[in-house]
Design an enzyme around this catalytic site. Sequence first.
Site, PDB file in Angstrom:
ATOM      1  N   LYS A   1       2.744  10.290  10.973  1.00  0.00           N
ATOM      2  CA  LYS A   1       4.011   9.615  10.667  1.00  0.00           C
ATOM      3  C   LYS A   1       4.683  10.316   9.493  1.00  0.00           C
ATOM      4  O   LYS A   1       4.053  10.536   8.446  1.00  0.00           O
ATOM      5  CB  LYS A   1       3.755   8.154  10.297  1.00  0.00           C
ATOM      6  CG  LYS A   1       3.347   7.307  11.487  1.00  0.00           C
ATOM      7  CD  LYS A   1       2.895   5.941  11.042  1.00  0.00           C
ATOM      8  CE  LYS A   1       4.036   5.041  10.684  1.00  0.00           C
ATOM      9  NZ  LYS A   1       3.532   3.720  10.177  1.00  0.00           N
TER      10      LYS A   1
HETATM   11  C1  E4P Z   1       5.111   0.901  10.908  1.00  0.00           C
HETATM   12  O1  E4P Z   1       5.267   1.994  11.385  1.00  0.00           O
HETATM   13  C2  E4P Z   1       5.780   0.533   9.643  1.00  0.00           C
HETATM   14  O2  E4P Z   1       5.215   1.282   8.606  1.00  0.00           O
HETATM   15  C3  E4P Z   1       5.646  -0.931   9.382  1.00  0.00           C
HETATM   16  O3  E4P Z   1       5.815  -1.658  10.562  1.00  0.00           O
HETATM   17  C4  E4P Z   1       6.587  -1.445   8.300  1.00  0.00           C
HETATM   18  O4  E4P Z   1       6.496  -2.833   8.271  1.00  0.00           O
HETATM   19  P1  E4P Z   1       7.001  -3.725   7.046  1.00  0.00           P
HETATM   20  O5  E4P Z   1       8.484  -3.686   7.052  1.00  0.00           O
HETATM   21  O6  E4P Z   1       6.472  -5.089   7.320  1.00  0.00           O
HETATM   22  O7  E4P Z   1       6.409  -3.125   5.807  1.00  0.00           O
END
Ligand code: E4P
Length: 218
Positions: A82
């Site tokens: 990512k």
């Molecule tokens: C996933 O790829 C993201 O990092 C995650 O869903 C972010 O979620 P949040 O907005 O609850 O931190």
Amino acid sequence: MKILIDSANLEKINHIVKYFPIDGITTNPSILCKENTEPYELLEKLKQIKDLLFVQAISKDFDGMVEEAKRITDKLGDVVIKIPVTDEGLRAIKHLSAQGYHTCGTAIYTEEQAFMAALAGAEYVAPYVNRIEKFYGDGIGTVKNIQEIYKNNNLKTKILAASFKRNDQVMALAKAGVDAATIPADLLINFIHNKDVDEAVDAFVNDFYKLVGPNSTM
Ligand code: E4P
């Protein structure tokens, strides 16, 4: 729509994979921080539970991101890296995708980021539904627009919708046929908990016991 768990909590993940049809696990630095343990030891365990694992690079510059992608892959094998879609991140996605790495453009708040990440060759993009809703207003609409942009431009990048706080956000995107959603463990567990369902099942069992005697089954 494929379903992934947005968590690194082993106890909750083991519970969920026992019952739910799960395709993978996603992590980010904040999710790892919550578990307060050595990250690679934990990530290795997660990889054993689900082969499709997403791990985020921490560096903010191109060289650092590329170096981390190599280190993560050396240590864990085939995982999806990512990378936040900043300008440096976009450059890293372009480079790493061309080198055959699995990449996911993350921290996506806008259609523009999603469009550029797909053109750069990202395998996935992760638009942050709830954060978009919080800051800009229409998280679901943004993801649907990204879906349309990809379709109309023949882009094969998969949408992994992320940052969910409510079931209805997930189900609106399931209805739209979005490729995948990564859902926090507690939210996912609550997909199935429903006292009306439990009461209905108890009533069926009690009626059957009345018919043929207690503790009978078909
Ligand atoms: C996933 O790829 C993201 O990092 C995650 O869903 C972010 O979620 P949040 O907005 O609850 O931190």
